[in-house]
Design a protein around this motif. Structure first.
Motif, mmCIF file in Angstrom:
data_model
loop_
_atom_site.group_PDB
_atom_site.id
_atom_site.type_symbol
_atom_site.label_atom_id
_atom_site.label_comp_id
_atom_site.label_asym_id
_atom_site.label_seq_id
_atom_site.Cartn_x
_atom_site.Cartn_y
_atom_site.Cartn_z
ATOM 1 N N PHE A 81 2.413 1.724 -3.413
ATOM 2 C CA PHE A 81 1.386 2.155 -4.361
ATOM 3 C C PHE A 81 1.113 3.647 -4.200
ATOM 4 N N LYS A 82 1.024 4.105 -2.981
ATOM 5 C CA LYS A 82 0.782 5.538 -2.735
ATOM 6 C C LYS A 82 1.955 6.393 -3.208
ATOM 7 N N GLU A 106 1.817 6.647 -6.924
ATOM 8 C CA GLU A 106 0.692 7.455 -7.375
ATOM 9 C C GLU A 106 0.994 8.950 -7.283
ATOM 10 N N ASN A 107 1.719 9.382 -6.296
ATOM 11 C CA ASN A 107 1.857 10.815 -6.037
ATOM 12 C C ASN A 107 3.244 11.388 -6.297
ATOM 13 N N ASN A 108 4.284 10.565 -6.285
ATOM 14 C CA ASN A 108 5.638 11.129 -6.264
ATOM 15 C C ASN A 108 6.540 10.716 -7.421
ATOM 16 N N LEU A 124 0.823 -1.210 0.000
ATOM 17 C CA LEU A 124 0.000 0.000 0.000
ATOM 18 C C LEU A 124 0.858 1.263 0.000
ATOM 19 N N VAL A 125 1.951 1.247 0.790
ATOM 20 C CA VAL A 125 2.847 2.413 0.849
ATOM 21 C C VAL A 125 3.498 2.652 -0.500
ATOM 22 N N THR A 167 4.875 -0.106 -9.159
ATOM 23 C CA THR A 167 3.478 -0.551 -9.091
ATOM 24 C C THR A 167 3.388 -2.073 -9.124
#
Length: 228
Positions: free
Chosen positions: A26-27, A30-32, A23-24, A43
């Protein structure tokens, strides 16, 4: 089979960490991360971290279900064998007391009302009957020993059976070495009480008493043929 909560929680820690890591990542992707190649790689790693624990959790759960069913089948089989042995002990005890009425679940429970002093006055035990008691003691000992390694019996059941085995051993030794009728009758009364308590606690034994009794009688006849 009971689940050890502490062991279960310890076993799930790697799965939880893997899912959290997925999850970390993936986040973060997604943002960085702007580079598509790096983003795709991270991913994929995140997806693996999420998927692999789920696969193992499903595997462990299905394995647990199969093991639980197998353990239940084993426990039922061992309990049936124990019931047959205990009924054989009752048959022998009835013979030593000269009881000729039909053995039923009701008449068995009535045996619990026979006092040790009454048993002492009725008691006529033979070497052949002591030999049979020793055979069933050994069978009982083997079953209880095997059940402890497979958790087929609860601690309470094992405690009940070991107490019964102790009384049976004392009865056999009393007859062999000291010939004290009062002590023999006392142990016999205790054995009857423990067997009744065991069978009363087993709903299947109560409902299928005659079926188990038939199996016990067949087993007793087989033992006679073997040891002739």
């Amino acid at each position: 089979m009971a689940i050890n909560l502490r062991n279960f929680l310890l076993k799930t820690i790697p799965y939880i960490l893997s899912i959290a890591g997925g999850l970390v990542l993936f986040k973060l992707t997604e943002n960085n991360i702007q580079n598509e190649d790096v983003s795709g790689l991270v991913t994929n790693i995140a997806a693996s971290l999420l998927a692999i624990p789920l696969i193992f959790i499903l595997y462990d759960y299905s394995n647990y279900l199969v093991s639980r069913r197998l353990n239940k089948t084993m426990a039922d089989h061992i309990t049936d064998q124990l019931n047959v042995i205990l009924l054989n002990l009752i048959i022998i005890i009835r013979q030593t007391l000269g009881i000729r009425t039909k053995l039923t679940f009701i008449s068995l429970n009535k045996m619990g009302n026979i006092s040790a002093s009454k048993m002492m006055s009725l008691l006529k035990i033979t070497p052949a009957q002591i030999k049979d008691l020793r055979i069933y003691y050994n069978e009982l000992d083997t079953l209880v020993y095997n059940s402890t390694s497979s958790d087929a019996l609860t601690n309470t059941q094992v405690q009940m059976l070991t107490g019964l085995m102790r009384d049976l051993s004392l009865l056999i030794n009393e007859y062999k070495f000291r010939h004290n009728r009062r002590a023999t009758a006392k142990y016999m009364s205790s054995i009857v009480t423990k067997i009744i308590e065991w069978l009363d606690s087993d709903a299947f034994a109560a409902m299928h008493f005659q079926q188990l009794l038939g199996a016990a009688e067949i087993d007793a006849n087989s033992q006679k043929k073997i040891h002739k």
